[in-house]
Design a protein around this motif. Structure first.
Motif, PDB file in Angstrom:
ATOM      1  N   ALA A   1       0.832  -1.201   0.000  1.00  0.00           N
ATOM      2  CA  ALA A   1       0.000   0.000   0.000  1.00  0.00           C
ATOM      3  C   ALA A   1       0.867   1.251   0.000  1.00  0.00           C
ATOM      4  N   GLU A   2       1.925   1.246   0.799  1.00  0.00           N
ATOM      5  CA  GLU A   2       2.814   2.404   0.843  1.00  0.00           C
ATOM      6  C   GLU A   2       3.468   2.645  -0.513  1.00  0.00           C
ATOM      7  N   GLN A   3       3.822   1.575  -1.197  1.00  0.00           N
ATOM      8  CA  GLN A   3       4.415   1.711  -2.526  1.00  0.00           C
ATOM      9  C   GLN A   3       3.423   2.352  -3.487  1.00  0.00           C
ATOM     10  N   ALA A   4       2.141   2.161  -3.240  1.00  0.00           N
ATOM     11  CA  ALA A   4       1.107   2.755  -4.081  1.00  0.00           C
ATOM     12  C   ALA A   4       0.762   4.173  -3.615  1.00  0.00           C
TER      13      ALA A   4
ATOM     14  N   ALA B   1     -16.050   0.448  10.409  1.00  0.00           N
ATOM     15  CA  ALA B   1     -16.096   0.713   8.969  1.00  0.00           C
ATOM     16  C   ALA B   1     -14.690   0.762   8.406  1.00  0.00           C
ATOM     17  N   THR B   2     -14.593   0.445   7.131  1.00  0.00           N
ATOM     18  CA  THR B   2     -13.353   0.590   6.384  1.00  0.00           C
ATOM     19  C   THR B   2     -13.656   1.507   5.219  1.00  0.00           C
ATOM     20  N   ILE B   3     -12.865   2.559   5.097  1.00  0.00           N
ATOM     21  CA  ILE B   3     -13.106   3.574   4.077  1.00  0.00           C
ATOM     22  C   ILE B   3     -11.817   3.802   3.309  1.00  0.00           C
ATOM     23  N   VAL B   4     -11.903   3.797   1.988  1.00  0.00           N
ATOM     24  CA  VAL B   4     -10.762   4.132   1.147  1.00  0.00           C
ATOM     25  C   VAL B   4     -11.059   5.496   0.530  1.00  0.00           C
ATOM     26  N   VAL B   5     -10.183   6.448   0.826  1.00  0.00           N
ATOM     27  CA  VAL B   5     -10.325   7.819   0.349  1.00  0.00           C
ATOM     28  C   VAL B   5      -9.137   8.118  -0.561  1.00  0.00           C
ATOM     29  N   ASP B   6      -9.402   8.697  -1.737  1.00  0.00           N
ATOM     30  CA  ASP B   6      -8.290   9.000  -2.648  1.00  0.00           C
ATOM     31  C   ASP B   6      -7.616  10.313  -2.264  1.00  0.00           C
ATOM     32  N   ARG B   7      -6.581  10.667  -2.989  1.00  0.00           N
ATOM     33  CA  ARG B   7      -5.796  11.866  -2.684  1.00  0.00           C
ATOM     34  C   ARG B   7      -6.623  13.144  -2.724  1.00  0.00           C
TER      35      ARG B   7
ATOM     36  N   LYS C   1      -7.229  -4.613  -3.163  1.00  0.00           N
ATOM     37  CA  LYS C   1      -7.700  -4.565  -4.565  1.00  0.00           C
ATOM     38  C   LYS C   1      -8.227  -3.176  -4.904  1.00  0.00           C
ATOM     39  N   VAL C   2      -8.963  -2.581  -3.974  1.00  0.00           N
ATOM     40  CA  VAL C   2      -9.484  -1.230  -4.197  1.00  0.00           C
ATOM     41  C   VAL C   2      -8.327  -0.249  -4.318  1.00  0.00           C
ATOM     42  N   VAL C   3      -7.371  -0.371  -3.425  1.00  0.00           N
ATOM     43  CA  VAL C   3      -6.207   0.513  -3.455  1.00  0.00           C
ATOM     44  C   VAL C   3      -5.462   0.386  -4.774  1.00  0.00           C
ATOM     45  N   ARG C   4      -5.310  -0.830  -5.241  1.00  0.00           N
ATOM     46  CA  ARG C   4      -4.603  -1.048  -6.526  1.00  0.00           C
ATOM     47  C   ARG C   4      -5.340  -0.418  -7.694  1.00  0.00           C
TER      48      ARG C   4
END
Length: 110
Positions: free
Chosen positions: A14-17, A75-81, A105-108
């Motif tokens: 994840a950090e690499q991404a 909850a788990t939330i993926v927030v973009d930049r 997978k979402v992060v990728r």
């Protein structure tokens, strides 16, 4: 706790991404630090003692605590930049959390 450990295991990819994993907890900073150290987690925990963040995202279980107090829904939330929520998963059972591989997978895909 397994979700926290699973996300920790995925942290290097994840950090690499360019992703930062942050856990938000109603616990004190001291308690969160104890949990992080005990599970060997290398990401930040933020305290949401007054549940302001949980309330902002609509993640409150009113009177759901052991003494009738409000508690956050897991909850788990993926927030973009840009601050856009890209993925949102609320656990209705606090013991059932998303698979860390699904989160990755979402992060990728960002």
């Amino acid at each position: 706790m397994a979700e926290l450990q699973g996300l920790g295991a995925q942290l290097s990819e994840a950090e690499q991404a360019g992703v930062e994993i942050v856990a938000i907890s109603p616990d004190s900073n001291e308690r969160s630090q104890q949990v992080a150290e005990g599970l060997h987690l290398n990401y930040r925990f933020l305290a949401d003692r007054d549940l302001a963040v949980a309330r902002r995202y609509g993640l409150i279980h009113s009177a759901g605590g052991p003494n009738g107090e409000d508690v956050p829904k897991p909850a788990t939330i993926v927030v973009d930049r840009d601050g856009t929520v890209r993925w949102f998963k609320v656990a209705h059972n606090f013991q059932v959390r998303p698979d860390p591989g699904d989160v990755l997978k979402v992060v990728r895909s960002l």
